[in-house]
Design a protein around this motif. Structure first.
Motif, PDB file in Angstrom:
ATOM      1  N   GLU A  29       0.822  -1.045   0.293  1.00  0.00           N
ATOM      2  CA  GLU A  29       0.029   0.180   0.024  1.00  0.00           C
ATOM      3  C   GLU A  29       0.817   1.191   0.015  1.00  0.00           C
ATOM      4  OE1 GLU A  29      -3.383   0.114  -0.704  1.00  0.00           O
ATOM      5  OE2 GLU A  29      -3.023  -1.974  -0.846  1.00  0.00           O
ATOM      6  N   GLU A  30       1.903   1.385   0.831  1.00  0.00           N
ATOM      7  CA  GLU A  30       2.958   2.484   0.740  1.00  0.00           C
ATOM      8  C   GLU A  30       3.559   2.736  -0.659  1.00  0.00           C
ATOM      9  OE1 GLU A  30       6.748   3.990   3.327  1.00  0.00           O
ATOM     10  OE2 GLU A  30       6.058   2.105   3.663  1.00  0.00           O
ATOM     11  N   PHE A  31       4.050   1.458  -0.932  1.00  0.00           N
ATOM     12  CA  PHE A  31       4.413   1.553  -2.514  1.00  0.00           C
ATOM     13  C   PHE A  31       3.530   2.040  -3.433  1.00  0.00           C
ATOM     14  CE2 PHE A  31       4.310  -0.707  -6.545  1.00  0.00           C
ATOM     15  CZ  PHE A  31       5.544  -0.119  -7.108  1.00  0.00           C
ATOM     16  N   LEU A  32       2.284   1.723  -3.433  1.00  0.00           N
ATOM     17  CA  LEU A  32       1.311   2.077  -4.477  1.00  0.00           C
ATOM     18  C   LEU A  32       1.202   3.710  -4.229  1.00  0.00           C
ATOM     19  CD1 LEU A  32      -1.487  -0.596  -4.086  1.00  0.00           C
ATOM     20  CD2 LEU A  32      -0.017  -0.150  -6.211  1.00  0.00           C
ATOM     21  N   THR A  33       1.239   4.364  -3.005  1.00  0.00           N
ATOM     22  CA  THR A  33       1.011   5.787  -2.781  1.00  0.00           C
ATOM     23  C   THR A  33       2.270   6.473  -3.334  1.00  0.00           C
ATOM     24  OG1 THR A  33      -0.230   5.326  -0.747  1.00  0.00           O
ATOM     25  CG2 THR A  33       0.769   7.415  -0.891  1.00  0.00           C
ATOM     26  N   VAL A  34       3.260   6.015  -3.058  1.00  0.00           N
ATOM     27  CA  VAL A  34       4.888   6.575  -3.468  1.00  0.00           C
ATOM     28  C   VAL A  34       4.791   6.324  -4.949  1.00  0.00           C
ATOM     29  CG1 VAL A  34       7.160   6.536  -3.458  1.00  0.00           C
ATOM     30  CG2 VAL A  34       6.062   6.036  -1.613  1.00  0.00           C
ATOM     31  N   ILE A  35       4.493   5.411  -5.789  1.00  0.00           N
ATOM     32  CA  ILE A  35       4.669   5.096  -7.018  1.00  0.00           C
ATOM     33  C   ILE A  35       3.451   6.109  -7.785  1.00  0.00           C
ATOM     34  CG2 ILE A  35       3.285   3.265  -7.823  1.00  0.00           C
ATOM     35  CD1 ILE A  35       7.010   4.096  -8.363  1.00  0.00           C
ATOM     36  N   ALA A  36       2.442   6.295  -7.226  1.00  0.00           N
ATOM     37  CA  ALA A  36       1.338   7.189  -7.792  1.00  0.00           C
ATOM     38  C   ALA A  36       1.802   8.599  -7.841  1.00  0.00           C
ATOM     39  CB  ALA A  36       0.124   6.998  -6.945  1.00  0.00           C
ATOM     40  N   ALA A  49       9.499  13.929 -20.214  1.00  0.00           N
ATOM     41  CA  ALA A  49       9.047  12.556 -20.017  1.00  0.00           C
ATOM     42  C   ALA A  49       8.081  12.468 -21.261  1.00  0.00           C
ATOM     43  CB  ALA A  49       8.415  12.436 -18.894  1.00  0.00           C
ATOM     44  N   LEU A  50       8.316  11.390 -21.944  1.00  0.00           N
ATOM     45  CA  LEU A  50       7.289  10.885 -23.236  1.00  0.00           C
ATOM     46  C   LEU A  50       6.241   9.993 -22.711  1.00  0.00           C
ATOM     47  CD1 LEU A  50       9.758  10.560 -25.835  1.00  0.00           C
ATOM     48  CD2 LEU A  50       8.332  12.341 -25.625  1.00  0.00           C
ATOM     49  N   GLU A  51       6.728   8.973 -21.850  1.00  0.00           N
ATOM     50  CA  GLU A  51       5.794   8.049 -21.345  1.00  0.00           C
ATOM     51  C   GLU A  51       6.165   7.556 -20.031  1.00  0.00           C
ATOM     52  OE1 GLU A  51       4.305   3.308 -22.722  1.00  0.00           O
ATOM     53  OE2 GLU A  51       5.226   4.666 -24.179  1.00  0.00           O
ATOM     54  N   TYR A  52       5.295   7.139 -18.990  1.00  0.00           N
ATOM     55  CA  TYR A  52       5.463   6.680 -17.859  1.00  0.00           C
ATOM     56  C   TYR A  52       4.402   5.611 -17.510  1.00  0.00           C
ATOM     57  CZ  TYR A  52       6.629   6.114 -12.944  1.00  0.00           C
ATOM     58  OH  TYR A  52       7.141   5.568 -11.639  1.00  0.00           O
ATOM     59  N   THR A  53       4.617   4.285 -17.846  1.00  0.00           N
ATOM     60  CA  THR A  53       3.604   3.247 -17.813  1.00  0.00           C
ATOM     61  C   THR A  53       3.803   2.079 -16.636  1.00  0.00           C
ATOM     62  OG1 THR A  53       2.656   3.708 -20.046  1.00  0.00           O
ATOM     63  CG2 THR A  53       2.035   1.480 -19.033  1.00  0.00           C
ATOM     64  N   TRP A  54       3.097   1.939 -15.793  1.00  0.00           N
ATOM     65  CA  TRP A  54       3.364   0.740 -14.903  1.00  0.00           C
ATOM     66  C   TRP A  54       2.034  -0.083 -14.751  1.00  0.00           C
ATOM     67  CZ3 TRP A  54       1.618   0.437  -9.835  1.00  0.00           C
ATOM     68  CH2 TRP A  54       0.910   1.685  -9.441  1.00  0.00           C
ATOM     69  N   PHE A  64       5.544  -5.543  -9.886  1.00  0.00           N
ATOM     70  CA  PHE A  64       5.196  -4.331 -10.725  1.00  0.00           C
ATOM     71  C   PHE A  64       6.225  -4.285 -11.841  1.00  0.00           C
ATOM     72  CE2 PHE A  64       3.088  -4.158  -6.709  1.00  0.00           C
ATOM     73  CZ  PHE A  64       1.886  -3.562  -6.853  1.00  0.00           C
ATOM     74  N   HIS A  65       5.562  -3.638 -13.015  1.00  0.00           N
ATOM     75  CA  HIS A  65       6.434  -3.556 -14.343  1.00  0.00           C
ATOM     76  C   HIS A  65       6.268  -2.247 -14.905  1.00  0.00           C
ATOM     77  CE1 HIS A  65       6.961  -7.969 -14.553  1.00  0.00           C
ATOM     78  NE2 HIS A  65       5.854  -8.152 -14.297  1.00  0.00           N
ATOM     79  N   PHE A  66       7.381  -1.718 -15.187  1.00  0.00           N
ATOM     80  CA  PHE A  66       7.397  -0.067 -15.353  1.00  0.00           C
ATOM     81  C   PHE A  66       8.016  -0.421 -17.048  1.00  0.00           C
ATOM     82  CE2 PHE A  66       6.959  -0.025 -10.927  1.00  0.00           C
ATOM     83  CZ  PHE A  66       6.562   0.868 -10.642  1.00  0.00           C
ATOM     84  N   PHE A  85      10.746  11.909  -7.581  1.00  0.00           N
ATOM     85  CA  PHE A  85      11.736  10.902  -7.695  1.00  0.00           C
ATOM     86  C   PHE A  85      12.586  10.753  -6.452  1.00  0.00           C
ATOM     87  CE2 PHE A  85      15.515   8.361  -8.784  1.00  0.00           C
ATOM     88  CZ  PHE A  85      14.800   7.362  -9.460  1.00  0.00           C
ATOM     89  N   ALA A  86      12.994  11.849  -5.657  1.00  0.00           N
ATOM     90  CA  ALA A  86      13.342  11.765  -4.532  1.00  0.00           C
ATOM     91  C   ALA A  86      12.753  11.270  -3.468  1.00  0.00           C
ATOM     92  CB  ALA A  86      13.743  13.261  -3.767  1.00  0.00           C
ATOM     93  N   LYS A  87      11.352  11.247  -3.324  1.00  0.00           N
ATOM     94  CA  LYS A  87      10.348  10.590  -2.513  1.00  0.00           C
ATOM     95  C   LYS A  87      10.527   9.183  -2.859  1.00  0.00           C
ATOM     96  CE  LYS A  87       7.588  14.433  -1.662  1.00  0.00           C
ATOM     97  NZ  LYS A  87       6.115  15.140  -1.644  1.00  0.00           N
ATOM     98  N   TRP A  88      10.646   8.708  -3.931  1.00  0.00           N
ATOM     99  CA  TRP A  88      10.980   7.350  -4.252  1.00  0.00           C
ATOM    100  C   TRP A  88      12.302   6.678  -4.006  1.00  0.00           C
ATOM    101  CZ3 TRP A  88       9.134   2.815  -5.282  1.00  0.00           C
ATOM    102  CH2 TRP A  88       9.891   1.957  -6.046  1.00  0.00           C
ATOM    103  N   GLU A  89      13.176   7.604  -4.064  1.00  0.00           N
ATOM    104  CA  GLU A  89      14.535   7.135  -3.329  1.00  0.00           C
ATOM    105  C   GLU A  89      14.487   6.973  -1.754  1.00  0.00           C
ATOM    106  OE1 GLU A  89      17.658   6.717  -5.065  1.00  0.00           O
ATOM    107  OE2 GLU A  89      16.233   6.049  -6.396  1.00  0.00           O
TER     108      GLU A  89
END
Length: 109
Positions: A29-36, A49-54, A64-66, A85-89
């Motif tokens: 659930e935390e992952f889903l929030t961060v990646i959204a 950025a041209l495309e960001y699909t996951w 999960f695939h990106f 991206f820093a929040k992802w890191e």
């Protein structure tokens, strides 16, 4: 191979990233929030950025695939320098994976 691909039609090379992530079930659930948040920031704040699909694996809800595309490698570097991206890191530093991410970087023909 079909001629006239995206990379040939533009004055930049399309830099692509394919990633597979293996998320611990208790971190999903935390992952889903961060990646959204990362997707929203990429789509709205990154002109290179041209495309960001996951999406979620059809066989395992914690895999999960990106697929990401950028205007040149500089577009990907700009993505890595962004605040979203820093929040992802920060999330990555908390050991959320069951195994190492699989990452492929390439230029589209």
């Amino acid at each position: 191979m079909k001629s006239g691909t995206t990379a040939e039609k533009n004055d930049y090379k399309v830099f692509c990233v394919n990633v597979t992530l293996f998320i611990k079930s208790d971190r999903r659930e935390e992952f889903l929030t961060v990646i959204a948040n990362n997707k929203k920031g990429t789509d709205t704040k990154e002109p290179l950025a041209l495309e960001y699909t996951w999406g979620q694996s059809s066989k395992d809800p914690n895999i999960f695939h990106f697929h990401e595309k950028y205007k040149g490698e500089e577009g990907f570097k700009a993505h890595q320098a962004s605040s979203h991206f820093a929040k992802w890191e920060e999330f990555v530093k908390t050991d959320p994976f069951t195994k190492e991410p699989q990452v492929q970087l390439f230029e589209a023909f």
